[in-house]
Design a protein around this motif. Sequence first.
Motif, PDB file in Angstrom:
ATOM      1  N   MET A  95      59.147  50.683  78.745  1.00 26.22           N
ATOM      2  CA  MET A  95      58.463  50.419  77.504  1.00 26.22           C
ATOM      3  C   MET A  95      58.373  48.913  77.231  1.00 26.22           C
ATOM      4  O   MET A  95      57.342  48.436  76.776  1.00 26.22           O
ATOM      5  N   LEU A  96      59.443  48.174  77.528  1.00 23.19           N
ATOM      6  CA  LEU A  96      59.412  46.732  77.309  1.00 23.19           C
ATOM      7  C   LEU A  96      58.392  46.053  78.208  1.00 23.19           C
ATOM      8  O   LEU A  96      57.760  45.078  77.808  1.00 23.19           O
ATOM      9  N   LYS A  97      58.214  46.603  79.398  1.00 21.77           N
ATOM     10  CA  LYS A  97      57.256  46.002  80.328  1.00 21.77           C
ATOM     11  C   LYS A  97      55.834  46.131  79.808  1.00 21.77           C
ATOM     12  O   LYS A  97      55.050  45.176  79.855  1.00 21.77           O
ATOM     13  N   LEU A 154      64.976  40.211  75.242  1.00 24.51           N
ATOM     14  CA  LEU A 154      65.621  41.521  75.196  1.00 24.51           C
ATOM     15  C   LEU A 154      65.659  42.160  76.580  1.00 24.51           C
ATOM     16  O   LEU A 154      66.642  42.818  76.940  1.00 24.51           O
ATOM     17  N   ASP A 155      64.603  41.958  77.347  1.00 23.92           N
ATOM     18  CA  ASP A 155      64.575  42.478  78.718  1.00 23.92           C
ATOM     19  C   ASP A 155      65.623  41.786  79.582  1.00 23.92           C
ATOM     20  O   ASP A 155      66.282  42.434  80.396  1.00 23.92           O
ATOM     21  N   GLU A 156      65.790  40.482  79.406  1.00 21.49           N
ATOM     22  CA  GLU A 156      66.820  39.752  80.151  1.00 21.49           C
ATOM     23  C   GLU A 156      68.213  40.247  79.779  1.00 21.49           C
ATOM     24  O   GLU A 156      69.075  40.398  80.641  1.00 21.49           O
ATOM     25  N   SER A 189      55.786  34.362  69.914  1.00 19.94           N
ATOM     26  CA  SER A 189      57.172  34.579  69.506  1.00 19.94           C
ATOM     27  C   SER A 189      57.636  35.996  69.862  1.00 19.94           C
ATOM     28  O   SER A 189      58.738  36.191  70.373  1.00 19.94           O
ATOM     29  N   ALA A 190      56.781  36.971  69.599  1.00 25.12           N
ATOM     30  CA  ALA A 190      57.118  38.354  69.940  1.00 25.12           C
ATOM     31  C   ALA A 190      57.235  38.524  71.457  1.00 25.12           C
ATOM     32  O   ALA A 190      58.122  39.234  71.949  1.00 25.12           O
ATOM     33  N   SER A 197      66.182  32.817  75.236  1.00 25.83           N
ATOM     34  CA  SER A 197      64.853  33.314  74.893  1.00 25.83           C
ATOM     35  C   SER A 197      64.787  33.803  73.450  1.00 25.83           C
ATOM     36  O   SER A 197      63.810  33.548  72.747  1.00 25.83           O
ATOM     37  N   ILE A 198      65.819  34.486  73.012  1.00 28.19           N
ATOM     38  CA  ILE A 198      65.837  34.962  71.625  1.00 28.19           C
ATOM     39  C   ILE A 198      65.893  33.768  70.666  1.00 28.19           C
ATOM     40  O   ILE A 198      65.201  33.754  69.641  1.00 28.19           O
TER      41      ILE A 198
END
Length: 76
Positions: free
Chosen positions: A1-3, A45-47, A37-38, A59-60
């Motif tokens: 889903m993140l991809k 979050l993926d990392e 930004s998103a 990244s965050i």
Amino acid sequence: MLKKLRITLGIVVLLLAGYGLLTKNFVAQPIMMFSLSAFILVGGLDELKQGKKRRGYISIFLSIFVLVIVVQTFIM
């Protein structure tokens, strides 16, 4: 889903940036920066999900920084 979300946000950022560069009309720049930004947040979050904590937290942090800049742009 993140991809899928990351790909979608990347396309949105590229289209808005390309529109601004080609037309010299930067009216959509705050929307592009919010999408950027998103995009960075989803990447972070993926990392974190992959176990790369340092890159994820950086990244965050960058995502929050860009979001603060966007909010300042809307206020001014």
